[in-house]
Design a protein around this motif. Structure first.
Motif, PDB file in Angstrom:
ATOM      1  N   GLN A 285      -5.540  12.754   3.786  1.00 37.19           N
ATOM      2  CA  GLN A 285      -5.480  11.690   2.866  1.00 37.19           C
ATOM      3  C   GLN A 285      -5.010  10.429   3.649  1.00 37.19           C
ATOM      4  O   GLN A 285      -4.013  10.187   4.511  1.00 37.19           O
ATOM      5  CB  GLN A 285      -4.401  11.957   1.755  1.00 37.19           C
ATOM      6  CG  GLN A 285      -4.645  13.241   1.123  1.00 37.19           C
ATOM      7  CD  GLN A 285      -3.685  13.770  -0.134  1.00 37.19           C
ATOM      8  OE1 GLN A 285      -2.650  13.258  -0.093  1.00 37.19           O
ATOM      9  NE2 GLN A 285      -4.023  14.496  -0.999  1.00 37.19           N
ATOM     10  N   GLY A 286      -5.535   9.291   3.315  1.00 35.45           N
ATOM     11  CA  GLY A 286      -5.381   7.900   3.386  1.00 35.45           C
ATOM     12  C   GLY A 286      -5.590   7.650   4.993  1.00 35.45           C
ATOM     13  O   GLY A 286      -5.979   8.682   5.621  1.00 35.45           O
TER      14      GLY A 286
ATOM     15  N   ARG B 224     -10.173   7.108   3.878  1.00 33.23           N
ATOM     16  CA  ARG B 224      -9.428   6.609   5.173  1.00 33.23           C
ATOM     17  C   ARG B 224      -9.755   5.042   5.125  1.00 33.23           C
ATOM     18  O   ARG B 224      -8.723   4.502   6.011  1.00 33.23           O
ATOM     19  CB  ARG B 224     -10.182   7.101   6.323  1.00 33.23           C
ATOM     20  CG  ARG B 224      -9.985   8.839   6.404  1.00 33.23           C
ATOM     21  CD  ARG B 224      -8.550   9.122   6.589  1.00 33.23           C
ATOM     22  NE  ARG B 224      -8.244   8.594   7.831  1.00 33.23           N
ATOM     23  CZ  ARG B 224      -8.120   9.275   9.207  1.00 33.23           C
ATOM     24  NH1 ARG B 224      -8.898  10.524   9.099  1.00 33.23           N
ATOM     25  NH2 ARG B 224      -7.583   8.781  10.333  1.00 33.23           N
TER      26      ARG B 224
ATOM     27  N   ILE C 106     -10.613   1.234   2.746  1.00 32.21           N
ATOM     28  CA  ILE C 106     -10.787   0.729   1.777  1.00 32.21           C
ATOM     29  C   ILE C 106     -12.216   0.285   1.487  1.00 32.21           C
ATOM     30  O   ILE C 106     -12.859   0.204   0.202  1.00 32.21           O
ATOM     31  CB  ILE C 106     -10.210  -0.596   1.374  1.00 32.21           C
ATOM     32  CG1 ILE C 106     -10.074  -1.260   0.195  1.00 32.21           C
ATOM     33  CG2 ILE C 106     -10.587  -1.822   2.743  1.00 32.21           C
ATOM     34  CD1 ILE C 106      -9.200  -2.544   0.054  1.00 32.21           C
TER      35      ILE C 106
ATOM     36  N   GLY D  68      -2.779   5.545  -1.040  1.00 36.16           N
ATOM     37  CA  GLY D  68      -3.997   4.731  -1.097  1.00 36.16           C
ATOM     38  C   GLY D  68      -4.103   3.900  -2.315  1.00 36.16           C
ATOM     39  O   GLY D  68      -4.829   2.965  -2.585  1.00 36.16           O
TER      40      GLY D  68
ATOM     41  N   SER E  81      -6.928   1.480  -6.388  1.00 42.82           N
ATOM     42  CA  SER E  81      -6.701   2.927  -5.343  1.00 42.82           C
ATOM     43  C   SER E  81      -8.042   3.294  -4.850  1.00 42.82           C
ATOM     44  O   SER E  81      -9.054   3.230  -5.325  1.00 42.82           O
ATOM     45  CB  SER E  81      -6.264   3.729  -6.588  1.00 42.82           C
ATOM     46  OG  SER E  81      -5.848   4.847  -5.681  1.00 42.82           O
ATOM     47  N   SER E  82      -7.644   3.633  -3.519  1.00 39.88           N
ATOM     48  CA  SER E  82      -8.823   4.518  -2.512  1.00 39.88           C
ATOM     49  C   SER E  82      -8.383   5.703  -2.120  1.00 39.88           C
ATOM     50  O   SER E  82      -7.264   5.776  -1.520  1.00 39.88           O
ATOM     51  CB  SER E  82      -9.338   3.283  -1.724  1.00 39.88           C
ATOM     52  OG  SER E  82     -10.146   4.012  -0.781  1.00 39.88           O
TER      53      SER E  82
ATOM     54  N   TRP F 189       0.817  -1.259   0.003  1.00 42.07           N
ATOM     55  CA  TRP F 189       0.045   0.050  -0.068  1.00 42.07           C
ATOM     56  C   TRP F 189       0.980   1.192   0.043  1.00 42.07           C
ATOM     57  O   TRP F 189       1.960   1.186   0.847  1.00 42.07           O
ATOM     58  CB  TRP F 189      -1.081   0.023   1.293  1.00 42.07           C
ATOM     59  CG  TRP F 189      -2.111  -0.778   1.302  1.00 42.07           C
ATOM     60  CD1 TRP F 189      -2.274  -2.106   1.581  1.00 42.07           C
ATOM     61  CD2 TRP F 189      -3.396  -0.676   0.627  1.00 42.07           C
ATOM     62  NE1 TRP F 189      -3.420  -2.763   1.508  1.00 42.07           N
ATOM     63  CE2 TRP F 189      -4.027  -1.629   0.795  1.00 42.07           C
ATOM     64  CE3 TRP F 189      -3.822   0.337   0.030  1.00 42.07           C
ATOM     65  CZ2 TRP F 189      -5.314  -1.867   0.286  1.00 42.07           C
ATOM     66  CZ3 TRP F 189      -5.094   0.370  -0.419  1.00 42.07           C
ATOM     67  CH2 TRP F 189      -5.841  -0.775  -0.212  1.00 42.07           C
TER      68      TRP F 189
END
Length: 262
Positions: A142-143, A244, A246, A50, A240-241, A37
């Motif tokens: 992000q993420g 926060r 999946i 992500g 790809s996500s 990841w």
């Protein structure tokens, strides 16, 4: 009704199936591909926070760092090794802190690498560059870590447009990729680094937001990376996500499914 023996036999078969599945998955991960990841923005806009990808472990052969749980601890150096190519996007084990990093391979053994006014020089020759417009993203957390992007047009409020200047860089072997600029920094002007035998020089594509070989290990940087620390090559984003989790399907980036990494 099923007899107790039949029930016991069914349980045994189920356990065997699970064990076989785990063994196959373990062999697959050990010898062929390792999931990875993207946790940070150091490789934007080639890789985004992500992105999920599989690392091709067959690309460079195997070392003690290529296998999980120390399975390949008996390996001295590399077996079935083949040299990486300049421009490869590579996952490697940090020589000091043991973390897995992903960066672009810039310098091969014997190369001289330097940054001058934000331009990359390899063996005293400036690489070819061309304008690539502006990379834009929303200024938001992000993420899973919830980090905030760095912006060339800072300050930017939440929900605003975060911009970075994009430049396309062509390496001596013809590999063309994008880089991003955030600010003028000390890493835009460096001494000449000579890559030792058996080592490689790596840089992030998001040049002003990357801990890489421009920074020595003594200063918690990456420094030169030994060949045996290479885990594998990243070839394609599988999924790809942007969220926060999946499971936040509304944050999936449909345009990045099976995207080739260049």
């Amino acid at each position: 009704m099923a007899s107790k023996a039949d029930k016991d036999g069914g349980i045994v078969e189920t356990v065997k199936t699970i064990v076989y599945a785990l063994l196959i998955a373990g062999i697959f991960r050990t010898l062929f591909f390792q999931p990875f990841w993207i946790p940070s923005g150091s490789m934007k806009d080639t890789l985004l926070i992500g992105d999920f990808l599989f690392v091709n472990k067959m690309a460079y052969g195997y070392s003690q760092y290529s296998c999980p749980f120390g399975v390949c601890g008996f390996v001295d150096g590399r077996i079935m090794g083949s040299m990486p190519e300049r421009g490869d996007v590579v996952v490697f084990r940090h020589p000091v802190n043991g973390s897995d990093f992903i960066k672009r391979l810039i310098g091969l053994p014997g190369d001289r690498v330097q940054m001058k006014d934000g331009v990359l020089y390899i063996n005293d020759e400036a690489v070819k560059t061309e304008p690539g417009g502006v990379f834009e993203e929303t200024y938001e957390k992000q993420g899973p870590v919830g980090g905030e992007p760095q912006c060339e047009n800072a300050p930017v409020g939440f929900g605003g447009l975060c911009e970075k200047t994009r430049t396309y860089e062509t390496l001596p072997n013809g590999v063309r990729h994008s880089t991003l600029n955030i600010r003028d920094s000390g890493a835009d002007n460096t001494p000449v680094y000579t890559v030792p035998e058996g080592h490689f020089f790596f840089m992030g594509d998001n040049r002003d937001n990357s801990n890489d070989s421009r920074f020595p290990q003594a200063a918690r940087g990456v420094g030169m990376v030994p060949f045996e620390n290479l885990i594998g090559r990243a070839d394609r984003v599988m999924f790809s996500s942007a969220g926060r989790s999946i499971f936040f399907f509304w944050t999936w980036r449909a345009d990045r499914f099976f995207k080739k990494i260049e």
